[in-house]
Scaffold this active site. Structure first.
Site, PDB file in Angstrom:
ATOM      1  N   GLU A 187     -29.231  42.144   4.051  1.00 37.31           N
ATOM      2  CA  GLU A 187     -27.983  42.599   4.332  1.00 37.31           C
ATOM      3  C   GLU A 187     -27.404  41.100   5.065  1.00 37.31           C
ATOM      4  O   GLU A 187     -25.862  40.981   4.566  1.00 37.31           O
ATOM      5  CB  GLU A 187     -27.680  43.529   5.473  1.00 37.31           C
ATOM      6  CG  GLU A 187     -26.401  44.019   5.871  1.00 37.31           C
ATOM      7  CD  GLU A 187     -25.875  45.049   5.031  1.00 37.31           C
ATOM      8  OE1 GLU A 187     -26.538  45.681   4.452  1.00 37.31           O
ATOM      9  OE2 GLU A 187     -24.571  45.134   5.104  1.00 37.31           O
ATOM     10  N   LYS A 307     -28.604  54.931  11.155  1.00 34.71           N
ATOM     11  CA  LYS A 307     -27.115  54.630  10.936  1.00 34.71           C
ATOM     12  C   LYS A 307     -26.603  55.698  10.291  1.00 34.71           C
ATOM     13  O   LYS A 307     -26.771  55.823   8.815  1.00 34.71           O
ATOM     14  CB  LYS A 307     -26.902  53.239  10.320  1.00 34.71           C
ATOM     15  CG  LYS A 307     -25.468  53.004   9.853  1.00 34.71           C
ATOM     16  CD  LYS A 307     -25.350  51.464   9.218  1.00 34.71           C
ATOM     17  CE  LYS A 307     -24.061  51.102   8.897  1.00 34.71           C
ATOM     18  NZ  LYS A 307     -23.721  49.902   8.263  1.00 34.71           N
ATOM     19  N   GLU A 311     -19.534  53.236   7.995  1.00 36.89           N
ATOM     20  CA  GLU A 311     -19.151  52.230   6.894  1.00 36.89           C
ATOM     21  C   GLU A 311     -19.747  52.691   5.476  1.00 36.89           C
ATOM     22  O   GLU A 311     -20.637  52.396   4.970  1.00 36.89           O
ATOM     23  CB  GLU A 311     -20.218  50.970   7.062  1.00 36.89           C
ATOM     24  CG  GLU A 311     -19.492  49.954   8.186  1.00 36.89           C
ATOM     25  CD  GLU A 311     -20.357  48.787   8.420  1.00 36.89           C
ATOM     26  OE1 GLU A 311     -21.500  48.613   8.059  1.00 36.89           O
ATOM     27  OE2 GLU A 311     -19.397  47.862   8.724  1.00 36.89           O
ATOM     28  N   ARG A 344     -27.867  55.025  16.131  1.00 40.19           N
ATOM     29  CA  ARG A 344     -26.831  53.866  16.336  1.00 40.19           C
ATOM     30  C   ARG A 344     -25.454  54.495  16.535  1.00 40.19           C
ATOM     31  O   ARG A 344     -25.033  55.239  15.941  1.00 40.19           O
ATOM     32  CB  ARG A 344     -26.750  52.821  14.989  1.00 40.19           C
ATOM     33  CG  ARG A 344     -28.174  52.351  14.862  1.00 40.19           C
ATOM     34  CD  ARG A 344     -28.207  51.151  13.700  1.00 40.19           C
ATOM     35  NE  ARG A 344     -27.661  50.043  13.931  1.00 40.19           N
ATOM     36  CZ  ARG A 344     -26.575  49.514  13.051  1.00 40.19           C
ATOM     37  NH1 ARG A 344     -26.058  50.030  12.181  1.00 40.19           N
ATOM     38  NH2 ARG A 344     -26.297  48.325  13.605  1.00 40.19           N
ATOM     39  N   ARG A 357      -9.936  50.801  16.099  1.00 43.91           N
ATOM     40  CA  ARG A 357     -11.384  50.808  15.655  1.00 43.91           C
ATOM     41  C   ARG A 357     -12.565  50.679  16.810  1.00 43.91           C
ATOM     42  O   ARG A 357     -13.350  51.420  16.884  1.00 43.91           O
ATOM     43  CB  ARG A 357     -11.623  49.971  14.552  1.00 43.91           C
ATOM     44  CG  ARG A 357     -13.329  49.694  14.250  1.00 43.91           C
ATOM     45  CD  ARG A 357     -13.135  48.753  13.144  1.00 43.91           C
ATOM     46  NE  ARG A 357     -14.489  48.003  13.203  1.00 43.91           N
ATOM     47  CZ  ARG A 357     -14.868  46.949  12.311  1.00 43.91           C
ATOM     48  NH1 ARG A 357     -14.280  46.629  11.560  1.00 43.91           N
ATOM     49  NH2 ARG A 357     -16.265  46.600  12.695  1.00 43.91           N
ATOM     50  N   LYS A 381     -24.285  48.355  20.093  1.00 42.33           N
ATOM     51  CA  LYS A 381     -24.126  46.558  20.105  1.00 42.33           C
ATOM     52  C   LYS A 381     -23.487  46.082  21.275  1.00 42.33           C
ATOM     53  O   LYS A 381     -22.982  46.959  21.966  1.00 42.33           O
ATOM     54  CB  LYS A 381     -23.110  46.344  18.914  1.00 42.33           C
ATOM     55  CG  LYS A 381     -23.743  46.891  17.512  1.00 42.33           C
ATOM     56  CD  LYS A 381     -22.864  46.393  16.354  1.00 42.33           C
ATOM     57  CE  LYS A 381     -23.494  46.656  15.005  1.00 42.33           C
ATOM     58  NZ  LYS A 381     -22.737  46.014  13.929  1.00 42.33           N
ATOM     59  N   ASP A 386     -17.865  44.222  16.673  1.00 45.44           N
ATOM     60  CA  ASP A 386     -19.025  43.969  15.547  1.00 45.44           C
ATOM     61  C   ASP A 386     -19.724  42.556  15.575  1.00 45.44           C
ATOM     62  O   ASP A 386     -19.324  41.728  14.976  1.00 45.44           O
ATOM     63  CB  ASP A 386     -18.350  44.219  14.324  1.00 45.44           C
ATOM     64  CG  ASP A 386     -19.793  44.140  13.172  1.00 45.44           C
ATOM     65  OD1 ASP A 386     -20.848  44.045  13.510  1.00 45.44           O
ATOM     66  OD2 ASP A 386     -19.111  44.071  11.899  1.00 45.44           O
ATOM     67  N   GLU A 408     -28.245  46.453  21.287  1.00 42.88           N
ATOM     68  CA  GLU A 408     -28.513  46.016  19.863  1.00 42.88           C
ATOM     69  C   GLU A 408     -27.855  44.686  19.823  1.00 42.88           C
ATOM     70  O   GLU A 408     -26.738  44.313  20.004  1.00 42.88           O
ATOM     71  CB  GLU A 408     -28.176  46.810  18.743  1.00 42.88           C
ATOM     72  CG  GLU A 408     -28.392  46.177  17.300  1.00 42.88           C
ATOM     73  CD  GLU A 408     -27.805  47.051  16.432  1.00 42.88           C
ATOM     74  OE1 GLU A 408     -28.220  48.338  16.214  1.00 42.88           O
ATOM     75  OE2 GLU A 408     -27.038  46.468  15.485  1.00 42.88           O
ATOM     76  N   GLU A 414     -24.414  36.220  11.773  1.00 41.87           N
ATOM     77  CA  GLU A 414     -23.621  36.565  10.608  1.00 41.87           C
ATOM     78  C   GLU A 414     -22.203  36.243  11.091  1.00 41.87           C
ATOM     79  O   GLU A 414     -21.398  35.575   9.860  1.00 41.87           O
ATOM     80  CB  GLU A 414     -23.669  38.226  10.592  1.00 41.87           C
ATOM     81  CG  GLU A 414     -22.527  38.861   9.881  1.00 41.87           C
ATOM     82  CD  GLU A 414     -22.566  40.291   9.976  1.00 41.87           C
ATOM     83  OE1 GLU A 414     -23.309  40.974  10.579  1.00 41.87           O
ATOM     84  OE2 GLU A 414     -21.598  40.868   9.391  1.00 41.87           O
TER      85      GLU A 414
HETATM   86  C1  BDP Z   1     -21.831  44.531  10.233  1.00 45.00           C
HETATM   87  C2  BDP Z   1     -22.334  43.860   8.950  1.00 45.00           C
HETATM   88  C3  BDP Z   1     -22.936  45.227   8.115  1.00 45.00           C
HETATM   89  C4  BDP Z   1     -23.956  45.770   8.696  1.00 45.00           C
HETATM   90  C5  BDP Z   1     -23.158  46.549  10.099  1.00 45.00           C
HETATM   91  C6  BDP Z   1     -24.060  47.433  10.932  1.00 45.00           C
HETATM   92  O1  BDP Z   1     -21.210  43.087   8.527  1.00 45.00           O
HETATM   93  O2  BDP Z   1     -23.458  44.384   6.804  1.00 45.00           O
HETATM   94  O3  BDP Z   1     -24.465  47.004   8.167  1.00 45.00           O
HETATM   95  O4  BDP Z   1     -22.791  45.527  10.833  1.00 45.00           O
HETATM   96  O5  BDP Z   1     -24.432  46.984  11.975  1.00 45.00           O
HETATM   97  O6  BDP Z   1     -21.742  43.548  11.254  1.00 45.00           O
HETATM   98  O7  BDP Z   1     -24.676  48.434  10.541  1.00 45.00           O
END
Ligand code: BDP
Length: 695
Positions: A187, A307, A311, A344, A357, A381, A386, A408, A414
């Site tokens: 990913e 998860k 998304e 999560r 968001r 997180k 993010d 997390e 990234e």
């Molecule tokens: C974001 C990433 C995505 C992940 C998502 C996650 O861009 O690829 O799937 O987090 O934590 O930072 O689920």
């Protein structure tokens, strides 16, 4: 020239140059055991370490013996005797009171409760009138951790004449989350392909699986999820579970437990069901039989990471059920096996309750406090958005007193330059790990799974020879392990220790390396997203996603206009995301005058002419930050050049090349962002003179 002759010639050259500077490709990470090049230390160690006694039997003890022999033979440059009893002073005795008669008779005491199941004691003791070093623990895996720690002390040339260490981890489960796909891709991986060769499993076990486990165990990591949180239901198929079982068997003696990321719609995709409703009896029966199948193959399986409803992932909300209902259904099934469900809280997507968001996770989860079963953790997180270069702490910490929450962190870079930028992440993690909001989480009651606290890091390893792409990215894996064990450790001390183990004990080199590391994160923040800005990078999920500057496509994150810059999250005029923080943070963030400038544009839309603490206007401060970031990376290049010849040429050049590329990138970020924001501010771009600053 004949290739093999050339190779022999190069090896000869490396030997001739001597042990301090030899060719290294980074594969050995911080587990290099070169001969100690400080003569006085070497003599001390040779006098203090003559033989090892490991009385216990079993795979973990075999690993301990192998590791100590390998490490000590390398460091002391002499063969070490494996003894069965204490014949001479300088015997190192390793084990537990249950497995070792010698250790049992010592009746060692530790600070009550400090050791726990994973901790260890390393202590100079007198055994049968002889001065010995004892590495004792409650379980064999603790003895393994202690053995690695002991080797690390030697690698760092520490004085071991009167050693007395008693160490237990602060987090019970210290886990890596690999965002790896079953097809070998990842990913957000920037170090080649996935390490897991699913097509070869379970028959063929790649040698790297063992080296991965060694590296993890050497820093106390004891859990892992091998597959992407955007999970493929196939990971739960019998075929893949058998593959996973082979890995679990290999890693068990290293103390590593496997978990699986589970796709919510698996009963529909793998089974024949038409629903994945967590209250449906058919769905429950499907998961029950799947869970039993897993525990049949992997008796110590850790549990599921989920998860859901984020998304585009499926989840219980698709059936009008809550996160708690989803998590609890699985929790009931793993409970008899001592398993855990890690659910999560990174949720956003369609059906947003709020235009801002970052408020969504809090809005969805806080009302569920007290409803989760006691073997559920909610994984949160570090920040509310993010994994941005810098975020304030996630307000969920401290907001769910009746639920165990676990942090997390993202080890893979990234949003921080992939494997091109040198960016040491410990100082960033410390900002949240040291926060009282987070520290409160560590004192919650253990659940039926026995865990009081968990910490997870999104892994940055792949098939690249040096594991992490950038040699310095190894430091983030290392620092994650160290901080997972003891979050109170100092970032700089970890950086220096890592530099000693990974590169050299040369004082100038350690000082220079750790200095670059300690300045690196802020430098990256400055040239990418200063003053609380975020997500100015390009979008996309490919290799280049989230790498380059693209502020023009990110209006919804920075809200630049003619009057100013930043996202208004205040209570009076904004989204009131500040309202999710407890006092005194709420008022502090809400007020323009007291909001820390590092988070200013995260919480406020600020006039271009607003006066900053430096005396500059916001616009000038923005220009200054970008210029400062570039200047820092320029200095890293200069500092790095002072290390030529102090570390091996191979890694020296690798890092040098990347630092050059990082500088080009920094300049690109500066130009792109400053030019773009100037289109709104209409003000002149200031030049800044940093020439008077010393390196
Ligand atoms: C974001 C990433 C995505 C992940 C998502 C996650 O861009 O690829 O799937 O987090 O934590 O930072 O689920």
């Amino acid at each position: 020239m004949n290739i093999s002759r050339l190779a022999i010639g190069l090896t000869g050259l490396a030997l001739w140059i001597g042990p301090a500077v030899f060719a290294a490709d980074g594969y050995d990470l911080w587990l290099r055991y070169p001969k100690i090049d400080d003569t006085a230390r070497l003599e001390q160690y040779r006098g203090a370490i003559k033989a090892i006694v490991v009385e216990g039997q079993g795979d973990t003890y075999t690993i301990i013996k192998r590791e100590l022999q390998r490490g000590l033979t390398g460091l002391l440059d002499q063969k070490l005797a494996l003894a069965t009893q204490v014949r001479e002073p300088g015997t190192v005795i390793i084990g537990t009171a249950q497995d070792s008669r010698l250790i049992a008779q010592l009746k060692l005491t530790d600070a009550p409760g400090k050791l726990g199941p994973d901790g260890f004691i390393i202590r100079t003791c007198v055994v049968d009138d002889k001065a010995c070093i004892v590495i004792a623990a409650n379980r064999p895996v603790g003895a393994l951790y202690g053995s690695f720690r002991f080797l690390q002390l030697l690698q760092a040339h520490r004085d071991i004449s009167q050693i007395d260490i008693c160490a237990g981890p602060k987090h019970d489960l210290r886990m890596l989350n690999h965002w790896d796909n079953l097809n070998g891709g990842g990913e957000r991986g920037y170090a080649g392909y996935s390490l897991w060769k699913w097509q070869d499993l379970p028959q063929r076990l790649d040698g790297r699986y063992t080296d991965y486990a060694r590296a993890c165990a050497s820093i106390g990591i004891n859990g892992m999820v091998p597959n992407n949180v955007n999970a493929d239901a196939k990971s739960l198929s019998t075929e893949y579970l058998r593959k996973l079982a082979a890995l679990a068997d290999l890693w068990r003696p290293y103390g590593i437990k496997v978990f699986l990321a589970a796709k919510w719609s698996a009963p529909k995709e793998l089974g024949t069901l038409s629903t994945a409703d967590p209250l449906d009896v058919g769905v429950i029966a499907w998961w029950k039989s799947k869970t039993e199948e897993i525990y049949g193959l992997i008796p110590d399986f850790g549990g599921f990471l989920v998860k859901a409803n984020s998304e585009g992932q499926p989840g219980p909300y698709d059936y009008g059920r809550t996160h708690a209902q989803g998590a609890n259904m699985l929790a009931e099934l793993v409970r008899p096996h001592g398993g855990t469900v890690i659910w999560r809280a990174f949720v956003y997507g369609k059906d947003k309750p709020d235009a801002d968001r970052i408020k969504q996770a809090y809005q969805e989860f806080v009302p569920l406090d007290g409803l989760f079963k006691d073997n559920v953790f909610v994984q949160v997180k570090n920040g509310p958005l993010d994994f941005q270069p810098r975020e304030p702490i996630n307000p969920l910490f401290g907001a769910m007193p009746k639920t165990r929450l676990n942090m997390e962190l993202q080890i893979t870079q990234e949003y921080l330059g992939h494997s091109v930028y040198l960016c040491y992440l410990a100082p960033m993690w410390k900002e949240v790990l040291d926060s009282p909001l987070y520290l409160g989480e560590l004192d919650k009651k253990p659940g039926s799974d026995g865990y009081q606290s968990i910490i997870a890091g999104v892994a940055n390893v792949g098939t690249d020879r040096n594991w992490c792409g950038h040699h310095f990215a190894q430091a983030n894996w290392f620092a994650f392990g160290r901080l997972a064990w003891d979050p109170s450790l100092d970032s700089q001390a970890i950086a220096q220790e890592w530099a000693r183990l990974t590169f050299t004990n040369d004082a100038h080199a350690i000082a220079t390396i750790s200095e670059i590391m300690m300045r690196s994160w802020q430098a990256n923040v400055n040239f990418m997203t200063p003053l609380g800005l975020n997500t100015l990078c390009n979008a996309g999920s490919g290799d280049e996603g989230h790498y380059s500057p693209s502020p023009a496509t990110r209006q919804k994150f920075h809200h630049a206009d003619k009057t100013g810059l930043g996202y208004d999250r205040t209570s009076a005029t904004g989204s009131n995301a500040v309202g999710q923080y407890p006092e005194p943070l709420r008022t502090q963030f809400d007020d323009l005058d007291t909001c820390p400038e590092k988070y200013l544009l995260w919480f406020h839309h600020v006039d271009w002419d607003h006066r900053m603490k430096s005396g500059r206007t916001l616009w000038d401060e923005l220009c200054w930050s970008y210029a400062k970031g570039v200047q820092e990376v320029r200095q890293f290049n200069t500092l790095w050049q002072t290390l030529e010849g102090k570390i091996d040429a191979q890694r020296y050049r690798h890092v040098q090349d990347r630092l050059k590329e990082q500088l080009e990138q920094a300049v690109l970020w500066q130009r792109t962002c400053v030019d773009y924001f100037q289109g709104f501010s209409g003000r002149e771009i200031q030049e800044f003179d940093f020439s008077s600053e010393s390196l």
